[in-house]
Motif scaffolding. Structure first.
Motif, PDB file in Angstrom:
ATOM      1  N   TYR A  73       0.823  -1.210   0.000  1.00 42.81           N
ATOM      2  CA  TYR A  73       0.000   0.000   0.000  1.00 42.81           C
ATOM      3  C   TYR A  73       0.862   1.266   0.000  1.00 42.81           C
ATOM      4  CZ  TYR A  73      -2.253   3.925   2.261  1.00 42.81           C
ATOM      5  OH  TYR A  73      -2.654   5.202   2.578  1.00 42.81           O
ATOM      6  N   SER A  76       2.374   1.839  -3.340  1.00 49.07           N
ATOM      7  CA  SER A  76       1.326   2.159  -4.327  1.00 49.07           C
ATOM      8  C   SER A  76       0.760   3.554  -4.083  1.00 49.07           C
ATOM      9  CB  SER A  76       0.170   1.165  -4.248  1.00 49.07           C
ATOM     10  OG  SER A  76       0.629  -0.135  -4.143  1.00 49.07           O
ATOM     11  N   PHE A  77       0.552   3.893  -2.813  1.00 47.07           N
ATOM     12  CA  PHE A  77      -0.012   5.196  -2.451  1.00 47.07           C
ATOM     13  C   PHE A  77       0.906   6.311  -2.969  1.00 47.07           C
ATOM     14  CE2 PHE A  77       0.212   8.749   0.539  1.00 47.07           C
ATOM     15  CZ  PHE A  77      -1.095   9.201   0.524  1.00 47.07           C
ATOM     16  N   ARG A  79       3.133   6.245  -5.342  1.00 48.98           N
ATOM     17  CA  ARG A  79       3.094   6.297  -6.813  1.00 48.98           C
ATOM     18  C   ARG A  79       1.777   6.925  -7.293  1.00 48.98           C
ATOM     19  NH1 ARG A  79       1.943   0.829  -8.454  1.00 48.98           N
ATOM     20  NH2 ARG A  79      -0.086   1.688  -7.916  1.00 48.98           N
ATOM     21  N   ASP A  80       0.644   6.487  -6.695  1.00 46.07           N
ATOM     22  CA  ASP A  80      -0.671   7.039  -7.086  1.00 46.07           C
ATOM     23  C   ASP A  80      -0.706   8.549  -6.929  1.00 46.07           C
ATOM     24  OD1 ASP A  80      -1.523   4.466  -7.393  1.00 46.07           O
ATOM     25  OD2 ASP A  80      -3.233   4.640  -6.017  1.00 46.07           O
ATOM     26  N   ILE A  96      -0.258  15.110   3.016  1.00 42.85           N
ATOM     27  CA  ILE A  96      -1.532  14.384   3.073  1.00 42.85           C
ATOM     28  C   ILE A  96      -1.578  13.666   4.419  1.00 42.85           C
ATOM     29  CG2 ILE A  96      -2.887  12.483   2.104  1.00 42.85           C
ATOM     30  CD1 ILE A  96      -1.759  13.206  -0.623  1.00 42.85           C
ATOM     31  N   MET A  98      -3.918  10.966   6.849  1.00 43.41           N
ATOM     32  CA  MET A  98      -5.037  10.018   6.867  1.00 43.41           C
ATOM     33  C   MET A  98      -5.277   9.607   8.294  1.00 43.41           C
ATOM     34  SD  MET A  98      -5.474   7.429   3.945  1.00 43.41           S
ATOM     35  CE  MET A  98      -4.634   7.519   2.409  1.00 43.41           C
ATOM     36  N   ILE A 116      -9.327  11.621   4.883  1.00 45.28           N
ATOM     37  CA  ILE A 116      -8.078  12.117   4.289  1.00 45.28           C
ATOM     38  C   ILE A 116      -8.093  13.644   4.306  1.00 45.28           C
ATOM     39  CG2 ILE A 116      -6.598  12.098   2.237  1.00 45.28           C
ATOM     40  CD1 ILE A 116      -7.919   9.559   1.335  1.00 45.28           C
ATOM     41  N   TRP A 131     -14.691   6.030  -2.160  1.00 47.56           N
ATOM     42  CA  TRP A 131     -14.027   7.277  -1.764  1.00 47.56           C
ATOM     43  C   TRP A 131     -14.979   8.410  -2.115  1.00 47.56           C
ATOM     44  CZ3 TRP A 131      -9.829   6.293   0.950  1.00 47.56           C
ATOM     45  CH2 TRP A 131      -9.115   5.125   0.691  1.00 47.56           C
ATOM     46  N   TRP A 140     -10.381  18.941  -8.552  1.00 43.17           N
ATOM     47  CA  TRP A 140      -9.364  17.906  -8.780  1.00 43.17           C
ATOM     48  C   TRP A 140      -9.526  16.747  -7.794  1.00 43.17           C
ATOM     49  CZ3 TRP A 140      -5.944  16.432  -5.049  1.00 43.17           C
ATOM     50  CH2 TRP A 140      -5.686  17.315  -4.007  1.00 43.17           C
ATOM     51  N   ALA A 144      -9.908  12.837  -8.658  1.00 46.05           N
ATOM     52  CA  ALA A 144      -9.052  11.820  -8.021  1.00 46.05           C
ATOM     53  C   ALA A 144      -9.916  10.696  -7.429  1.00 46.05           C
ATOM     54  CB  ALA A 144      -8.189  12.467  -6.944  1.00 46.05           C
ATOM     55  N   ASP A 151     -10.885   1.272  -8.838  1.00 43.97           N
ATOM     56  CA  ASP A 151     -10.128   0.117  -8.320  1.00 43.97           C
ATOM     57  C   ASP A 151     -10.970  -0.628  -7.277  1.00 43.97           C
ATOM     58  OD1 ASP A 151      -8.372  -1.679  -7.205  1.00 43.97           O
ATOM     59  OD2 ASP A 151      -6.737  -0.229  -6.956  1.00 43.97           O
ATOM     60  N   GLY A 153     -10.758  -3.709  -6.293  1.00 46.84           N
ATOM     61  CA  GLY A 153      -9.953  -4.549  -5.391  1.00 46.84           C
ATOM     62  C   GLY A 153      -9.528  -3.763  -4.157  1.00 46.84           C
ATOM     63  N   THR A 154      -9.044  -2.534  -4.392  1.00 52.72           N
ATOM     64  CA  THR A 154      -8.615  -1.699  -3.256  1.00 52.72           C
ATOM     65  C   THR A 154      -9.810  -1.324  -2.383  1.00 52.72           C
ATOM     66  OG1 THR A 154      -6.635  -0.872  -4.350  1.00 52.72           O
ATOM     67  CG2 THR A 154      -7.599   0.555  -2.654  1.00 52.72           C
ATOM     68  N   VAL A 158     -10.014  -2.097   1.570  1.00 46.64           N
ATOM     69  CA  VAL A 158     -10.196  -1.055   2.599  1.00 46.64           C
ATOM     70  C   VAL A 158     -11.398  -1.410   3.483  1.00 46.64           C
ATOM     71  CG1 VAL A 158     -10.731   1.388   3.000  1.00 46.64           C
ATOM     72  CG2 VAL A 158      -9.119   0.749   1.208  1.00 46.64           C
TER      73      VAL A 158
HETATM   74  C1  J81 Z   1      -4.190  14.064  -3.284  1.00 45.61           C
HETATM   75  C2  J81 Z   1      -5.222  13.234  -2.524  1.00 45.61           C
HETATM   76  C3  J81 Z   1      -6.210  12.589  -3.424  1.00 45.61           C
HETATM   77  C4  J81 Z   1      -7.040  11.595  -2.685  1.00 45.61           C
HETATM   78  C5  J81 Z   1      -8.079  11.046  -3.567  1.00 45.61           C
HETATM   79  C6  J81 Z   1      -8.432   9.623  -3.469  1.00 45.61           C
HETATM   80  C7  J81 Z   1      -7.960   8.907  -2.303  1.00 45.61           C
HETATM   81  C8  J81 Z   1      -7.591   7.510  -2.618  1.00 45.61           C
HETATM   82  C9  J81 Z   1      -6.706   6.973  -1.560  1.00 45.61           C
HETATM   83  N1  J81 Z   1      -6.259   5.698  -2.024  1.00 45.61           N
HETATM   84  C10 J81 Z   1      -5.447   4.971  -1.322  1.00 45.61           C
HETATM   85  O1  J81 Z   1      -5.074   5.360  -0.231  1.00 45.61           O
HETATM   86  C11 J81 Z   1      -5.008   3.657  -1.929  1.00 45.61           C
HETATM   87  C12 J81 Z   1      -3.680   3.786  -2.590  1.00 45.61           C
HETATM   88  C13 J81 Z   1      -3.174   2.495  -3.245  1.00 45.61           C
HETATM   89  C14 J81 Z   1      -4.193   1.863  -4.190  1.00 45.61           C
HETATM   90  O2  J81 Z   1      -4.623   2.846  -5.097  1.00 45.61           O
HETATM   91  C15 J81 Z   1      -3.624   0.685  -5.000  1.00 45.61           C
HETATM   92  O3  J81 Z   1      -2.613   1.144  -5.887  1.00 45.61           O
HETATM   93  C16 J81 Z   1      -3.026  -0.436  -4.152  1.00 45.61           C
HETATM   94  C17 J81 Z   1      -2.564  -1.609  -5.024  1.00 45.61           C
HETATM   95  O4  J81 Z   1      -3.712  -2.105  -5.734  1.00 45.61           O
HETATM   96  C18 J81 Z   1      -3.550  -3.198  -6.638  1.00 45.61           C
HETATM   97  O5  J81 Z   1      -3.240  -4.376  -5.926  1.00 45.61           O
HETATM   98  C19 J81 Z   1      -4.240  -4.771  -4.939  1.00 45.61           C
HETATM   99  C20 J81 Z   1      -3.757  -6.048  -4.303  1.00 45.61           C
HETATM  100  O6  J81 Z   1      -2.542  -5.793  -3.662  1.00 45.61           O
HETATM  101  C21 J81 Z   1      -5.599  -5.009  -5.627  1.00 45.61           C
HETATM  102  O7  J81 Z   1      -5.520  -6.065  -6.557  1.00 45.61           O
HETATM  103  C22 J81 Z   1      -5.989  -3.761  -6.419  1.00 45.61           C
HETATM  104  O8  J81 Z   1      -7.179  -3.989  -7.157  1.00 45.61           O
HETATM  105  C23 J81 Z   1      -4.853  -3.374  -7.375  1.00 45.61           C
HETATM  106  O9  J81 Z   1      -5.181  -2.154  -8.041  1.00 45.61           O
HETATM  107  N2  J81 Z   1      -4.025  -0.909  -3.224  1.00 45.61           N
HETATM  108  C24 J81 Z   1      -3.703  -1.408  -2.032  1.00 45.61           C
HETATM  109  O10 J81 Z   1      -2.554  -1.436  -1.650  1.00 45.61           O
HETATM  110  C25 J81 Z   1      -4.859  -1.929  -1.186  1.00 45.61           C
HETATM  111  C26 J81 Z   1      -4.664  -1.614   0.296  1.00 45.61           C
HETATM  112  C27 J81 Z   1      -5.275  -0.302   0.644  1.00 45.61           C
HETATM  113  C28 J81 Z   1      -5.128  -0.003   2.122  1.00 45.61           C
HETATM  114  C29 J81 Z   1      -5.583   1.412   2.390  1.00 45.61           C
HETATM  115  C30 J81 Z   1      -5.392   1.834   3.781  1.00 45.61           C
HETATM  116  C31 J81 Z   1      -5.677   3.305   3.937  1.00 45.61           C
END
Ligand code: J81
Length: 283
Positions: A73, A76-77, A79-80, A96, A98, A116, A131, A140, A144, A151, A153-154, A158
């Motif tokens: 996470y 990934s967070f 990078r996202d 940011i 949380m 958040i 979300w 924006w 987002a 997603d 899966g995510t 959660v």
């Molecule tokens: C600037 C602020 C903008 C905020 C707007 C939106 C907020 C979204 C916040 N999102 C997150 O915190 C999640 C970030 C990571 C997530 O996007 C995924 O990249 C990540 C990996 O997902 C991929 O693998 C998963 C399995 O490991 C699933 O298969 C998924 O479908 C696939 O896309 N997701 C995770 O790591 C899941 C764990 C989330 C735990 C969140 C705790 C807060």
């Protein structure tokens, strides 16, 4: 017991600072009620237990799995967010925050939350399985959220963390940490004088230190009369997990004699601490 469970939410905080496109850090910490049980530093791959009871009733394997989910996470967070910034033209630097967790309620129920904030202002919360941008968030943020909501899966992960993992972790912690969570710690109290408020006046200061749990009552009194001019400071945290409070009273110097500071706390039963001005303190 159910009485115990009601007052001990698990609060997980994440603080992420993004300085520019190549530097960021994400730190985490978690509290059960008033006690910090975990810390997770940006430069570490392991969540550190701060209490002997932090593992709760989870097995080593369950912790390994949970830690792995959070490691994936965190990468990934980061990078996202960097992708959102490029796509939605957000300016560096920014923070940011949380805040997520749950509270176990009577009747085998629980309530959970995940919010958040961006630059200290709440922008998004997780509701049901989506979300959701706050009503006054900029466009924006809405974009987002739309992207994040694709997603599934995510979103399911959660929900599972909030509705299943969190309450079962808390139920275990309430057992392993019961004695520390439940044990009140008595305050010490002492009096001093503060900076003089003016000619012929005194600032009486009553210090109350080292109490747990947080609620405490402290008041300047004359006999049984509460002094309405009593000013209460903020309750401040101390490094050992206990709390500190000061209450002050601005009085004419000739009226200070006979005043006392009275302290009530759950650890004291009905044995309030009462300290009289002019008996022993350095002024
Ligand atoms: C600037 C602020 C903008 C905020 C707007 C939106 C907020 C979204 C916040 N999102 C997150 O915190 C999640 C970030 C990571 C997530 O996007 C995924 O990249 C990540 C990996 O997902 C991929 O693998 C998963 C399995 O490991 C699933 O298969 C998924 O479908 C696939 O896309 N997701 C995770 O790591 C899941 C764990 C989330 C735990 C969140 C705790 C807060």
């Amino acid at each position: 017991s159910e009485g115990l469970q009601r007052h001990f939410p698990l609060r997980c905080l994440q603080i992420s600072s993004f300085a520019n496109s190549s530097w960021s850090r994400t730190d985490g910490l978690a509290w059960l009620g008033e006690l910090q049980a975990y810390t997770w530093r940006s430069d570490s791959d392991t969540i550190r237990f701060l209490k002997p009871w932090s593992q709760g009733r989870f097995s080593d394997q369950q912790w390994e799995n949970l830690q792995h989910i959070f490691l994936v996470y965190r990468i990934s967070f980061t990078r996202d967010i960097q992708e959102f910034v490029t796509m939605l033209h957000v300016d560096y630097p920014f923070d940011i925050q949380m805040s997520g967790g749950c509270e176990v309620l009577p009747g085998n129920t629980s309530k959970s939350f995940l919010d958040i904030a961006f630059q200290g202002t709440a922008i998004v919360s997780f509701q049901g399985t989506f979300w959701v941008p706050n009503p006054d968030s900029p466009p924006w943020v809405q974009t987002a959220c739309k992207v994040a909501n694709q997603d599934q899966g995510t979103r399911e992960t959660v929900r599972w963390l909030l509705d299943s993992v969190c309450p079962s972790l808390v139920r275990g912690l309430l057992e392993t940490g019961k004695s520390e969570l439940e044990k009140p710690v008595q305050p010490e109290a002492w009096l001093s004088s503060g900076p003089t408020p003016g000619p012929g006046r005194l600032l009486l200061v009553c210090h109350v230190s080292g109490f747990y749990p947080n609620p405490v009552w402290a008041m300047w009194m004359r006999g049984e009369q509460e002094q309405p001019g009593t000013r209460r400071g903020d309750v401040l945290p101390q490094a050992d997990g206990t709390w500190y409070l000061r209450v002050t009273l601005d009085v004419a110097a000739r009226e200070a004699a006979g005043l006392s500071c009275r302290v009530r706390h759950s650890s004291l039963g009905d044995q309030d601490i009462v300290l009289y001005w002019g008996r022993g303190q350095a002024s």
